[in-house]
Design a protein around this motif. Sequence first.
Motif, PDB file in Angstrom:
ATOM      1  N   THR A   9     -13.337   3.307 -10.696  1.00 28.26           N
ATOM      2  CA  THR A   9     -13.703   2.933  -9.328  1.00 28.26           C
ATOM      3  C   THR A   9     -12.440   2.659  -8.523  1.00 28.26           C
ATOM      4  OG1 THR A   9     -13.798   0.532  -9.641  1.00 28.26           O
ATOM      5  CG2 THR A   9     -15.763   1.797 -10.227  1.00 28.26           C
ATOM      6  N   ASN A  10     -12.622   2.435  -7.248  1.00 29.89           N
ATOM      7  CA  ASN A  10     -11.499   2.094  -6.378  1.00 29.89           C
ATOM      8  C   ASN A  10     -11.334   0.581  -6.258  1.00 29.89           C
ATOM      9  OD1 ASN A  10     -13.851   1.679  -4.925  1.00 29.89           O
ATOM     10  ND2 ASN A  10     -12.999   2.417  -3.001  1.00 29.89           N
ATOM     11  N   LYS A  12     -10.003  -3.029  -6.938  1.00 28.55           N
ATOM     12  CA  LYS A  12      -8.875  -3.793  -7.482  1.00 28.55           C
ATOM     13  C   LYS A  12      -9.288  -5.253  -7.666  1.00 28.55           C
ATOM     14  CE  LYS A  12      -4.945  -1.189  -5.704  1.00 28.55           C
ATOM     15  NZ  LYS A  12      -3.717  -1.286  -4.902  1.00 28.55           N
ATOM     16  N   ILE A  17     -10.313  -2.786  -2.198  1.00 27.74           N
ATOM     17  CA  ILE A  17     -10.945  -1.617  -2.830  1.00 27.74           C
ATOM     18  C   ILE A  17     -10.159  -0.345  -2.503  1.00 27.74           C
ATOM     19  CG2 ILE A  17     -13.258  -2.602  -2.969  1.00 27.74           C
ATOM     20  CD1 ILE A  17     -13.951  -1.011  -0.425  1.00 27.74           C
ATOM     21  N   THR A  18      -8.849  -0.465  -2.586  1.00 25.29           N
ATOM     22  CA  THR A  18      -7.986   0.656  -2.205  1.00 25.29           C
ATOM     23  C   THR A  18      -7.388   1.407  -3.391  1.00 25.29           C
ATOM     24  OG1 THR A  18      -6.047  -0.774  -2.050  1.00 25.29           O
ATOM     25  CG2 THR A  18      -7.352  -0.474  -0.033  1.00 25.29           C
ATOM     26  N   ALA A  19      -7.851   1.130  -4.600  1.00 27.10           N
ATOM     27  CA  ALA A  19      -7.316   1.847  -5.763  1.00 27.10           C
ATOM     28  C   ALA A  19      -7.736   3.313  -5.699  1.00 27.10           C
ATOM     29  CB  ALA A  19      -7.822   1.212  -7.044  1.00 27.10           C
ATOM     30  N   ASN A  20      -6.991   4.159  -6.361  1.00 25.09           N
ATOM     31  CA  ASN A  20      -7.269   5.596  -6.381  1.00 25.09           C
ATOM     32  C   ASN A  20      -8.062   5.922  -7.649  1.00 25.09           C
ATOM     33  OD1 ASN A  20      -7.171   8.390  -6.712  1.00 25.09           O
ATOM     34  ND2 ASN A  20      -5.208   8.532  -5.643  1.00 25.09           N
ATOM     35  N   GLU A  21      -9.378   6.069  -7.517  1.00 23.81           N
ATOM     36  CA  GLU A  21     -10.223   6.313  -8.681  1.00 23.81           C
ATOM     37  C   GLU A  21      -9.954   7.667  -9.332  1.00 23.81           C
ATOM     38  OE1 GLU A  21     -12.623   7.539  -5.054  1.00 23.81           O
ATOM     39  OE2 GLU A  21     -11.318   5.880  -5.542  1.00 23.81           O
ATOM     40  N   THR A  22      -9.570   8.650  -8.564  1.00 23.38           N
ATOM     41  CA  THR A  22      -9.259   9.966  -9.125  1.00 23.38           C
ATOM     42  C   THR A  22      -8.034   9.889 -10.021  1.00 23.38           C
ATOM     43  OG1 THR A  22     -10.204  11.020  -7.174  1.00 23.38           O
ATOM     44  CG2 THR A  22      -8.760  12.371  -8.547  1.00 23.38           C
ATOM     45  N   ARG A  24      -6.934   7.243 -11.559  1.00 21.81           N
ATOM     46  CA  ARG A  24      -7.296   6.461 -12.741  1.00 21.81           C
ATOM     47  C   ARG A  24      -8.006   7.319 -13.780  1.00 21.81           C
ATOM     48  NH1 ARG A  24      -9.647   0.637 -10.603  1.00 21.81           N
ATOM     49  NH2 ARG A  24      -7.637  -0.245 -10.031  1.00 21.81           N
TER      50      ARG A  24
END
Length: 52
Positions: A9-10, A12, A17-22, A24
């Motif tokens: 998920t995005n 954090k 919620i700015t993480a890069n799920e792709t 990861r």
Amino acid sequence: MTLYIAIATNFKNYKDITANETRRVREYLAPAYAKSFESIQNGTTFPKCTSR
């Protein structure tokens, strides 16, 4: 056939919620992609899952 599944998920934290799920997911799958088909088929490259 071999099927690889990874979920990310995005999330954090509850304010971010700015993480890069792709990215990861790609990082999670990279070790599996580096293994040969034969070693994955034999089941010798990954630890066995145990239920708790």
